[in-house]
Design a protein around this motif. Structure first.
Motif, PDB file in Angstrom:
ATOM      1  N   PRO A 191       0.865  -1.346  -0.060  1.00 19.42           N
ATOM      2  CA  PRO A 191      -0.072  -0.047   0.108  1.00 19.42           C
ATOM      3  C   PRO A 191       0.738   1.334   0.058  1.00 19.42           C
ATOM      4  CG  PRO A 191      -0.511  -1.791   1.567  1.00 19.42           C
ATOM      5  CD  PRO A 191       0.513  -2.233   1.169  1.00 19.42           C
ATOM      6  N   VAL A 192       2.062   1.232   0.580  1.00 25.68           N
ATOM      7  CA  VAL A 192       3.068   2.434   0.597  1.00 25.68           C
ATOM      8  C   VAL A 192       3.444   2.768  -0.645  1.00 25.68           C
ATOM      9  CG1 VAL A 192       5.039   3.250   1.773  1.00 25.68           C
ATOM     10  CG2 VAL A 192       3.671   1.645   2.999  1.00 25.68           C
ATOM     11  N   LEU A 193       3.634   1.844  -1.325  1.00 22.84           N
ATOM     12  CA  LEU A 193       4.346   1.930  -2.860  1.00 22.84           C
ATOM     13  C   LEU A 193       3.227   2.442  -3.721  1.00 22.84           C
ATOM     14  CD1 LEU A 193       6.992  -0.913  -3.023  1.00 22.84           C
ATOM     15  CD2 LEU A 193       7.228   1.454  -2.325  1.00 22.84           C
ATOM     16  N   ASP A 194       1.851   1.631  -3.702  1.00 25.25           N
ATOM     17  CA  ASP A 194       0.823   2.005  -4.322  1.00 25.25           C
ATOM     18  C   ASP A 194       0.469   3.314  -4.217  1.00 25.25           C
ATOM     19  OD1 ASP A 194       0.883  -0.478  -5.391  1.00 25.25           O
ATOM     20  OD2 ASP A 194      -0.743  -1.126  -4.281  1.00 25.25           O
ATOM     21  N   ASN A 195       0.279   3.906  -2.934  1.00 25.37           N
ATOM     22  CA  ASN A 195      -0.105   5.081  -2.838  1.00 25.37           C
ATOM     23  C   ASN A 195       0.741   6.329  -3.373  1.00 25.37           C
ATOM     24  OD1 ASN A 195      -2.752   4.517  -1.577  1.00 25.37           O
ATOM     25  ND2 ASN A 195      -1.839   4.153   0.458  1.00 25.37           N
ATOM     26  N   LEU A 196       2.079   5.900  -3.235  1.00 23.87           N
ATOM     27  CA  LEU A 196       3.030   6.988  -3.361  1.00 23.87           C
ATOM     28  C   LEU A 196       3.083   6.796  -5.103  1.00 23.87           C
ATOM     29  CD1 LEU A 196       5.255   9.006  -3.038  1.00 23.87           C
ATOM     30  CD2 LEU A 196       7.040   7.004  -2.700  1.00 23.87           C
ATOM     31  N   ALA A 197       2.900   5.878  -5.799  1.00 22.83           N
ATOM     32  CA  ALA A 197       2.846   5.970  -7.156  1.00 22.83           C
ATOM     33  C   ALA A 197       1.655   6.609  -7.677  1.00 22.83           C
ATOM     34  CB  ALA A 197       2.801   4.439  -7.780  1.00 22.83           C
ATOM     35  N   TRP A 198       0.552   6.297  -6.998  1.00 26.73           N
ATOM     36  CA  TRP A 198      -0.516   7.321  -7.237  1.00 26.73           C
ATOM     37  C   TRP A 198      -0.551   8.736  -7.216  1.00 26.73           C
ATOM     38  CZ3 TRP A 198      -4.165  10.381  -4.576  1.00 26.73           C
ATOM     39  CH2 TRP A 198      -5.172  10.751  -5.208  1.00 26.73           C
ATOM     40  N   LEU A 199      -0.025   9.162  -5.961  1.00 26.98           N
ATOM     41  CA  LEU A 199       0.350  10.545  -5.776  1.00 26.98           C
ATOM     42  C   LEU A 199       1.318  11.260  -6.734  1.00 26.98           C
ATOM     43  CD1 LEU A 199       1.046  10.796  -1.869  1.00 26.98           C
ATOM     44  CD2 LEU A 199      -1.071  11.643  -3.098  1.00 26.98           C
ATOM     45  N   ALA A 200       2.198  10.305  -7.249  1.00 23.61           N
ATOM     46  CA  ALA A 200       3.144  10.792  -8.398  1.00 23.61           C
ATOM     47  C   ALA A 200       2.307  11.091  -9.619  1.00 23.61           C
ATOM     48  CB  ALA A 200       4.346   9.980  -8.515  1.00 23.61           C
ATOM     49  N   ARG A 201       1.594  10.078  -9.936  1.00 23.80           N
ATOM     50  CA  ARG A 201       0.484   9.947 -11.075  1.00 23.80           C
ATOM     51  C   ARG A 201      -0.076  11.450 -11.112  1.00 23.80           C
ATOM     52  NH1 ARG A 201       0.112   4.568 -10.628  1.00 23.80           N
ATOM     53  NH2 ARG A 201      -2.070   4.698  -9.634  1.00 23.80           N
ATOM     54  N   SER A 202      -0.728  11.643  -9.812  1.00 18.07           N
ATOM     55  CA  SER A 202      -1.630  12.831  -9.840  1.00 18.07           C
ATOM     56  C   SER A 202      -1.083  14.042  -9.568  1.00 18.07           C
ATOM     57  CB  SER A 202      -2.520  12.460  -8.479  1.00 18.07           C
ATOM     58  OG  SER A 202      -3.084  11.343  -8.274  1.00 18.07           O
ATOM     59  N   GLY A 203       0.400  14.327  -9.670  1.00 13.98           N
ATOM     60  CA  GLY A 203       1.135  15.482  -9.776  1.00 13.98           C
ATOM     61  C   GLY A 203       1.225  15.983  -8.394  1.00 13.98           C
ATOM     62  N   ALA A 204       1.103  15.292  -7.291  1.00 10.09           N
ATOM     63  CA  ALA A 204       1.163  15.821  -5.811  1.00 10.09           C
ATOM     64  C   ALA A 204       2.615  16.473  -5.608  1.00 10.09           C
ATOM     65  CB  ALA A 204       0.882  14.936  -5.010  1.00 10.09           C
ATOM     66  N   ASN A 205       2.567  17.239  -4.972  1.00  8.74           N
ATOM     67  CA  ASN A 205       3.864  17.826  -4.538  1.00  8.74           C
ATOM     68  C   ASN A 205       4.413  17.031  -3.281  1.00  8.74           C
ATOM     69  OD1 ASN A 205       6.088  19.472  -4.122  1.00  8.74           O
ATOM     70  ND2 ASN A 205       4.974  20.992  -2.948  1.00  8.74           N
ATOM     71  N   VAL A 206       5.492  16.204  -3.523  1.00  6.39           N
ATOM     72  CA  VAL A 206       5.787  15.241  -2.407  1.00  6.39           C
ATOM     73  C   VAL A 206       7.486  15.300  -2.040  1.00  6.39           C
ATOM     74  CG1 VAL A 206       6.159  12.603  -1.945  1.00  6.39           C
ATOM     75  CG2 VAL A 206       4.293  13.654  -3.393  1.00  6.39           C
ATOM     76  N   ILE A 207       7.591  15.263  -0.811  1.00  9.80           N
ATOM     77  CA  ILE A 207       8.991  15.163  -0.569  1.00  9.80           C
ATOM     78  C   ILE A 207       9.195  13.728   0.228  1.00  9.80           C
ATOM     79  CG2 ILE A 207      11.048  15.862   1.246  1.00  9.80           C
ATOM     80  CD1 ILE A 207       9.954  18.632   0.882  1.00  9.80           C
ATOM     81  N   VAL A 208       9.989  12.971  -0.398  1.00 11.76           N
ATOM     82  CA  VAL A 208      10.100  11.469   0.284  1.00 11.76           C
ATOM     83  C   VAL A 208      11.084  11.531   1.192  1.00 11.76           C
ATOM     84  CG1 VAL A 208      10.948   8.975  -0.546  1.00 11.76           C
ATOM     85  CG2 VAL A 208       9.327  10.451  -1.996  1.00 11.76           C
ATOM     86  N   ARG A 209      10.557  11.035   2.481  1.00 10.55           N
ATOM     87  CA  ARG A 209      11.602  10.983   3.694  1.00 10.55           C
ATOM     88  C   ARG A 209      12.120   9.690   3.895  1.00 10.55           C
ATOM     89  NH1 ARG A 209      10.194  15.899   7.553  1.00 10.55           N
ATOM     90  NH2 ARG A 209       8.583  14.957   8.575  1.00 10.55           N
ATOM     91  N   ILE A 210      13.390   9.407   3.779  1.00  7.78           N
ATOM     92  CA  ILE A 210      14.039   8.217   4.168  1.00  7.78           C
ATOM     93  C   ILE A 210      14.605   8.083   5.426  1.00  7.78           C
ATOM     94  CG2 ILE A 210      15.430   6.407   3.317  1.00  7.78           C
ATOM     95  CD1 ILE A 210      14.965   7.773   0.344  1.00  7.78           C
ATOM     96  N   PRO A 211      14.009   7.273   6.536  1.00  8.76           N
ATOM     97  CA  PRO A 211      14.921   7.246   7.739  1.00  8.76           C
ATOM     98  C   PRO A 211      16.423   6.377   7.761  1.00  8.76           C
ATOM     99  CG  PRO A 211      13.004   5.827   7.841  1.00  8.76           C
ATOM    100  CD  PRO A 211      12.971   6.417   6.498  1.00  8.76           C
ATOM    101  N   ILE A 212      17.312   6.717   8.042  1.00  7.24           N
ATOM    102  CA  ILE A 212      18.439   6.161   7.779  1.00  7.24           C
ATOM    103  C   ILE A 212      18.827   5.246   9.279  1.00  7.24           C
ATOM    104  CG2 ILE A 212      20.932   6.320   7.402  1.00  7.24           C
ATOM    105  CD1 ILE A 212      19.329   6.771   5.028  1.00  7.24           C
ATOM    106  N   VAL A 213      18.703   4.127   9.369  1.00  7.03           N
ATOM    107  CA  VAL A 213      18.840   3.135   9.958  1.00  7.03           C
ATOM    108  C   VAL A 213      20.063   2.070   9.832  1.00  7.03           C
ATOM    109  CG1 VAL A 213      17.841   1.569  11.794  1.00  7.03           C
ATOM    110  CG2 VAL A 213      16.400   3.282  10.696  1.00  7.03           C
TER     111      VAL A 213
END
Ligand code: SF4
Length: 290
Positions: A191-213
């Motif tokens: 669901p995380v990847l599907d929703n991000l892909a959908w936001l990208a297709r919708s032209g949303a303004n997104v900053i992807v945040r990656i926790p570094i562990v």
């Protein structure tokens, strides 16, 4: 869950005495409101933390965010628990939309001067969908810039409702492998990847945040997989990498929760700079923190 019309929140909203429904379009559970935030979107912001999260990340430094309901916390002498811990000794507070927006509104002069606004974070704010939609409508009534900080683990329907009301998504991407995501974050990754892909297709303004562990999210396989996913989508060019921290260690003790965070190492500054360079070399805009 309803995509509420813009006028909905204008109706009288009173706090319910009922504990059977903690969250709906009129009220929800908040565990903190942070003023003058500089790391949750552009400018000076007020960050509203909604309680409840379906994930269970090993590195979570806000363990009080995980359960939806207000919960008991052990108070330290002269050292109150951060966020809301009322005289009832619980962290988390039921607030109406009007109460939250009244807090946010107090700092609107700073938003105007800095290009800031309000950020809804958590926990997972989409776990209280009706409340979040109503908050976003209310924020838009005052023309505030809105950001939503999300794990991405929510139904597509909720994202469809909030997209027109959200100026910026701060979208966590932790682990691309499903087994690893289940192990370290507690849920499937699809669901995380599907929703991000959908936001990208919708032209949303997104900053992807990656926790570094170290040893978990910063493996070459995981980072390469993230980079491939982003490069395949032209609107996903902004990345923030966030170093694991131990700010939450004491909270686990005071909440009486198991602390897996305590077993994890913090990445060095050199390592963070090295990882930033890795993203930049691939053509992505990458900041450390924020
Ligand atoms: S998604 Fe965020 S709030 Fe939820 S458990 Fe993970 S780190 Fe904590």
């Amino acid at each position: 869950m309803l995509c509420l019309p813009a006028v909905y929140y204008l109706s009288t909203m009173t706090k319910s005495d009922s504990t059977s429904s903690l969250t709906d379009a009129g009220q929800g559970v908040i565990f903190s409101i942070k003023k003058y935030s500089m790391h949750d979107g552009p400018g000076i912001r007020t960050t509203v933390f909604l309680k409840g999260c379906p994930l269970n990340c090993w590195w979570c430094h806000n363990p009080e965010s995980k359960k939806l309901a207000p919960e008991p916390v052990k108070q330290g002498a002269n050292r109150p628990f951060s966020g809301f811990a009322g005289s009832d000794g619980k962290v988390g507070r039921i607030m109406t939309v009007d109460e939250v927006i009244a807090e946010v509104k107090k700092d609107e002069i700073f938003y105007d001067e800095s290009g800031g606004g309000v950020t809804f974070s958590g926990g997972e704010p989409l776990m209280q969908p009706d409340f979040l939609v109503a908050l976003l409508h209310a924020a838009k009534r005052y023309d505030f810039h809105t950001a939503v900080d999300t794990s991405g683990f929510a139904s597509a329907e909720v994202f469809e409702c909030i997209l027109p009301l959200t100026d910026l998504f701060l979208y966590d991407l932790k682990l691309m492998d499903d087994d690893a995501h289940r192990k370290y974050a507690g849920t499937p990754v699809a669901p995380v990847l599907d929703n991000l892909a959908w936001l990208a297709r919708s032209g949303a303004n997104v900053i992807v945040r990656i926790p570094i562990v170290p040893g978990i999210t910063d493996t070459p396989e995981n980072l390469d997989s993230i980079i491939r996913f982003l490069l395949e989508r032209s609107v996903l060019r902004n990345v923030s990498i966030l170093a694991l921290n131990h700010l939450g260690d004491q909270k686990y003790i005071r909440l009486g929760m198991e602390n897996k965070l305590g077993t994890l190492k913090v990445p060095s500054q050199e390592r963070m700079a090295e990882l930033q360079e890795r993203f930049i070399r691939k053509g992505l805009h990458c900041t450390i923190g924020g």
